[in-house]
Design a protein around this motif. Structure first.
Motif, PDB file in Angstrom:
ATOM      1  N   LEU A   1       0.978  -1.202  -0.223  1.00 32.66           N
ATOM      2  CA  LEU A   1      -0.326  -0.335   0.152  1.00 32.66           C
ATOM      3  C   LEU A   1       0.707   1.679   0.115  1.00 32.66           C
ATOM      4  O   LEU A   1       0.557   2.302  -0.704  1.00 32.66           O
ATOM      5  CB  LEU A   1      -0.662   0.321   1.295  1.00 32.66           C
ATOM      6  CG  LEU A   1      -1.857  -1.354   1.425  1.00 32.66           C
ATOM      7  CD1 LEU A   1      -2.769  -1.177   2.541  1.00 32.66           C
ATOM      8  CD2 LEU A   1      -2.737  -1.735   0.167  1.00 32.66           C
ATOM      9  N   ASP A   2       2.340   1.271   0.586  1.00 35.21           N
ATOM     10  CA  ASP A   2       2.913   2.183   0.754  1.00 35.21           C
ATOM     11  C   ASP A   2       3.988   2.556  -0.344  1.00 35.21           C
ATOM     12  O   ASP A   2       4.196   2.259  -0.733  1.00 35.21           O
ATOM     13  CB  ASP A   2       3.911   2.859   1.540  1.00 35.21           C
ATOM     14  CG  ASP A   2       4.561   1.051   1.759  1.00 35.21           C
ATOM     15  OD1 ASP A   2       4.032  -0.204   1.216  1.00 35.21           O
ATOM     16  OD2 ASP A   2       4.914   1.064   2.563  1.00 35.21           O
TER      17      ASP A   2
ATOM     18  N   ILE B   1      -2.255   6.183  -1.837  1.00 38.54           N
ATOM     19  CA  ILE B   1      -3.330   6.543  -1.471  1.00 38.54           C
ATOM     20  C   ILE B   1      -3.529   6.683  -0.140  1.00 38.54           C
ATOM     21  O   ILE B   1      -4.662   7.035   0.419  1.00 38.54           O
ATOM     22  CB  ILE B   1      -3.879   4.997  -1.389  1.00 38.54           C
ATOM     23  CG1 ILE B   1      -3.218   4.114  -0.514  1.00 38.54           C
ATOM     24  CG2 ILE B   1      -4.100   4.215  -3.181  1.00 38.54           C
ATOM     25  CD1 ILE B   1      -3.240   2.499  -0.598  1.00 38.54           C
ATOM     26  N   PHE B   2      -1.929   6.741   0.316  1.00 36.01           N
ATOM     27  CA  PHE B   2      -2.613   7.612   1.829  1.00 36.01           C
ATOM     28  C   PHE B   2      -2.670   9.117   1.621  1.00 36.01           C
ATOM     29  O   PHE B   2      -3.461   9.795   2.878  1.00 36.01           O
ATOM     30  CB  PHE B   2      -0.623   7.301   3.385  1.00 36.01           C
ATOM     31  CG  PHE B   2      -1.075   6.040   3.251  1.00 36.01           C
ATOM     32  CD1 PHE B   2      -0.949   5.728   4.655  1.00 36.01           C
ATOM     33  CD2 PHE B   2      -0.119   4.937   2.651  1.00 36.01           C
ATOM     34  CE1 PHE B   2      -0.473   4.763   5.068  1.00 36.01           C
ATOM     35  CE2 PHE B   2      -0.081   3.867   2.917  1.00 36.01           C
ATOM     36  CZ  PHE B   2      -0.047   3.268   4.252  1.00 36.01           C
TER      37      PHE B   2
ATOM     38  N   LEU C   1       4.607  -6.471   4.713  1.00 36.58           N
ATOM     39  CA  LEU C   1       3.469  -5.427   4.151  1.00 36.58           C
ATOM     40  C   LEU C   1       2.838  -5.241   5.784  1.00 36.58           C
ATOM     41  O   LEU C   1       1.897  -4.576   5.371  1.00 36.58           O
ATOM     42  CB  LEU C   1       3.677  -5.394   2.904  1.00 36.58           C
ATOM     43  CG  LEU C   1       4.199  -5.660   1.962  1.00 36.58           C
ATOM     44  CD1 LEU C   1       3.321  -6.247   1.013  1.00 36.58           C
ATOM     45  CD2 LEU C   1       4.568  -4.143   1.942  1.00 36.58           C
ATOM     46  N   LEU C   2       3.299  -6.015   6.892  1.00 36.89           N
ATOM     47  CA  LEU C   2       1.631  -5.713   7.632  1.00 36.89           C
ATOM     48  C   LEU C   2       2.103  -4.296   8.279  1.00 36.89           C
ATOM     49  O   LEU C   2       0.964  -3.401   8.457  1.00 36.89           O
ATOM     50  CB  LEU C   2       2.256  -7.057   8.941  1.00 36.89           C
ATOM     51  CG  LEU C   2       1.418  -7.131  10.087  1.00 36.89           C
ATOM     52  CD1 LEU C   2      -0.814  -6.933   9.838  1.00 36.89           C
ATOM     53  CD2 LEU C   2       2.277  -7.702  10.854  1.00 36.89           C
ATOM     54  N   GLN C   3       2.857  -3.730   8.456  1.00 35.63           N
ATOM     55  CA  GLN C   3       3.017  -2.186   8.823  1.00 35.63           C
ATOM     56  C   GLN C   3       1.659  -1.342   8.257  1.00 35.63           C
ATOM     57  O   GLN C   3       1.190  -0.402   8.635  1.00 35.63           O
ATOM     58  CB  GLN C   3       4.472  -2.116   9.569  1.00 35.63           C
ATOM     59  CG  GLN C   3       4.010  -0.668  10.412  1.00 35.63           C
ATOM     60  CD  GLN C   3       3.342  -0.602  11.651  1.00 35.63           C
ATOM     61  OE1 GLN C   3       3.412  -2.227  12.841  1.00 35.63           O
ATOM     62  NE2 GLN C   3       2.438  -0.012  11.380  1.00 35.63           N
ATOM     63  N   PRO C   4       2.414  -1.074   7.317  1.00 36.25           N
ATOM     64  CA  PRO C   4       1.837  -0.292   6.062  1.00 36.25           C
ATOM     65  C   PRO C   4       0.414  -0.719   6.115  1.00 36.25           C
ATOM     66  O   PRO C   4      -0.139   0.345   5.853  1.00 36.25           O
ATOM     67  CB  PRO C   4       2.542  -0.250   4.375  1.00 36.25           C
ATOM     68  CG  PRO C   4       3.421  -0.980   4.759  1.00 36.25           C
ATOM     69  CD  PRO C   4       3.010  -2.081   6.248  1.00 36.25           C
TER      70      PRO C   4
ATOM     71  N   ASP D   1      -0.568   0.862   8.955  1.00 36.24           N
ATOM     72  CA  ASP D   1      -0.981   2.113   9.474  1.00 36.24           C
ATOM     73  C   ASP D   1      -1.998   2.393   8.037  1.00 36.24           C
ATOM     74  O   ASP D   1      -2.857   3.330   8.686  1.00 36.24           O
ATOM     75  CB  ASP D   1       0.392   2.610   8.862  1.00 36.24           C
ATOM     76  CG  ASP D   1       1.003   2.189   9.745  1.00 36.24           C
ATOM     77  OD1 ASP D   1       1.644   2.332  11.179  1.00 36.24           O
ATOM     78  OD2 ASP D   1       2.645   2.612   9.290  1.00 36.24           O
ATOM     79  N   PHE D   2      -2.736   1.926   6.943  1.00 38.18           N
ATOM     80  CA  PHE D   2      -3.594   2.399   6.177  1.00 38.18           C
ATOM     81  C   PHE D   2      -5.418   2.412   6.744  1.00 38.18           C
ATOM     82  O   PHE D   2      -5.472   2.988   6.950  1.00 38.18           O
ATOM     83  CB  PHE D   2      -3.580   1.371   4.870  1.00 38.18           C
ATOM     84  CG  PHE D   2      -3.812   2.258   4.131  1.00 38.18           C
ATOM     85  CD1 PHE D   2      -4.089   3.623   3.031  1.00 38.18           C
ATOM     86  CD2 PHE D   2      -5.704   1.468   2.980  1.00 38.18           C
ATOM     87  CE1 PHE D   2      -4.853   4.202   2.537  1.00 38.18           C
ATOM     88  CE2 PHE D   2      -6.002   2.170   2.641  1.00 38.18           C
ATOM     89  CZ  PHE D   2      -6.169   3.188   1.669  1.00 38.18           C
ATOM     90  N   ALA D   3      -4.802   1.294   7.229  1.00 37.97           N
ATOM     91  CA  ALA D   3      -6.406   0.628   7.867  1.00 37.97           C
ATOM     92  C   ALA D   3      -6.906   2.240   9.350  1.00 37.97           C
ATOM     93  O   ALA D   3      -8.158   2.109   9.498  1.00 37.97           O
ATOM     94  CB  ALA D   3      -6.394  -0.541   8.673  1.00 37.97           C
TER      95      ALA D   3
END
Length: 304
Positions: A188-189, A221-222, A249-252, A255-257
């Motif tokens: 996502l980042d 998208i952020f 990629l869990l942390q991004p 963060d997005f959630a």
């Protein structure tokens, strides 16, 4: 007495032989009455794209009974499934049992080609317009060539890794096109990634250009969510995202959630055991198909 026993034994042999032969004769009839294997529902196609200047391959999975005369007037919702980085349009059909998983559902599935283009119009390769191609050419082509329900409420998009990013981006940028958008292990980042990510850097630099470029900002998208006015939030599709707890990629995704919660954007976020692997995506795509089926049914009921 001995003679009678001999006659009895002979008759028993006759009956045994007749029983055996009957069983052998009956066997082919049983095989013929078995349910025939369903026709292949996976179709391969090519679109002569004016935007990319080349033929773009894609696959389509049609529902059971799509070609039956009884269903000639039936129209179906559509799900677009996007592949990940280093992947291709045939990944979903070749690396998962998506044909089997979707067999009980009444929607069309399309798997486009996105190369390593991050579903974005590249700044360095003018012909690599993977965003415009899907939105402006592929979606209208599918609506023209197949019996779809051609509106946002009957159209979903999802993907894995790079495709997860692309699917959420399309949902955010084109809410008039998609009513549901999903991401599995989404990168996502991606537009924010720097030189420390050597595996991703070549494709990211090729697509987005230098750090802080306009293309990076426009496809972050952020940033899109942070700067989105409340009026547009109301028009967004429902967003689904998940990520494995062993995924890099869990942390991004977390963060997005968190950002979606802050902006009060309707969504569902799942953290589940697993890594950045096909076994994980094979499970999660089944979850999304079920979610999409419920979503489409709800939209159909609301429109009735």
């Amino acid at each position: 007495m001995s003679k009678n026993r001999s006659i009895l034994a002979a008759w028993l042999l006759v009956f045994a032989f007749a029983f055996t032969v009957a069983g052998q004769v009956a066997q082919p009839a049983t095989e013929q009455s078995a349910t025939p294997a369903p026709a292949n529902r996976i179709e391969s196609h090519r679109l002569a794209s004016k935007l990319t200047g080349r033929e773009m391959p894609y696959r389509v999975i049609v529902p059971e009974g799509y070609s039956d005369r009884a269903n000639a007037q039936t129209r179906y919702p559509v799900i677009y499934l996007l592949h990940g980085l280093f992947g291709h349009f045939d990944n979903w059909t070749d690396k998962t049992k998506i044909d089997e998983f979707s067999r009980t559902y009444k929607f069309i599935i399309v798997t486009p080609e996105g190369a390593d283009g991050w579903y974005t119009d590249s700044v360095s390769a003018p012909a690599d317009k993977y965003e415009s191609y899907i939105v402006q050419e592929l979606v209208p082509k599918i609506d023209k060539e197949f019996r779809t329900v051609p509106d946002r409420k009957s159209r979903a998009i999802a993907g894995l890794s790079m495709g997860g990013y692309g699917a959420l981006k399309f949902g955010l940028k084109y809410p008039d096109k998609f009513g549901l958008a999903g991401s599995f292990s989404g990168a996502l980042d991606a537009p924010l990634r720097g030189s420390d990510h050597k595996a991703l850097r070549p494709s990211i630099t090729s697509v987005y250009g230098s750090d802080n470029s306009e293309t990076r900002n426009d496809n972050d998208i952020f940033r899109i969510v942070r700067e989105m006015p409340a009026e547009k939030v109301k028009t967004l599709p429902f967003l689904y995202l998940d990520c494995g707890t062993e995924d890099f990629l869990l942390q991004p995704n977390r963060d997005f959630a968190a950002l979606l919660i802050d902006k009060k954007i309707p969504h569902e976020f799942r953290q589940l055991p697993g890594g950045h692997t096909w076994p994980y995506w094979e499970v999660q795509v089944q979850e999304f198909l079920e979610l999409a089926d419920r979503y489409f049914a709800k939209q159909k009921t609301a429109s009735a």
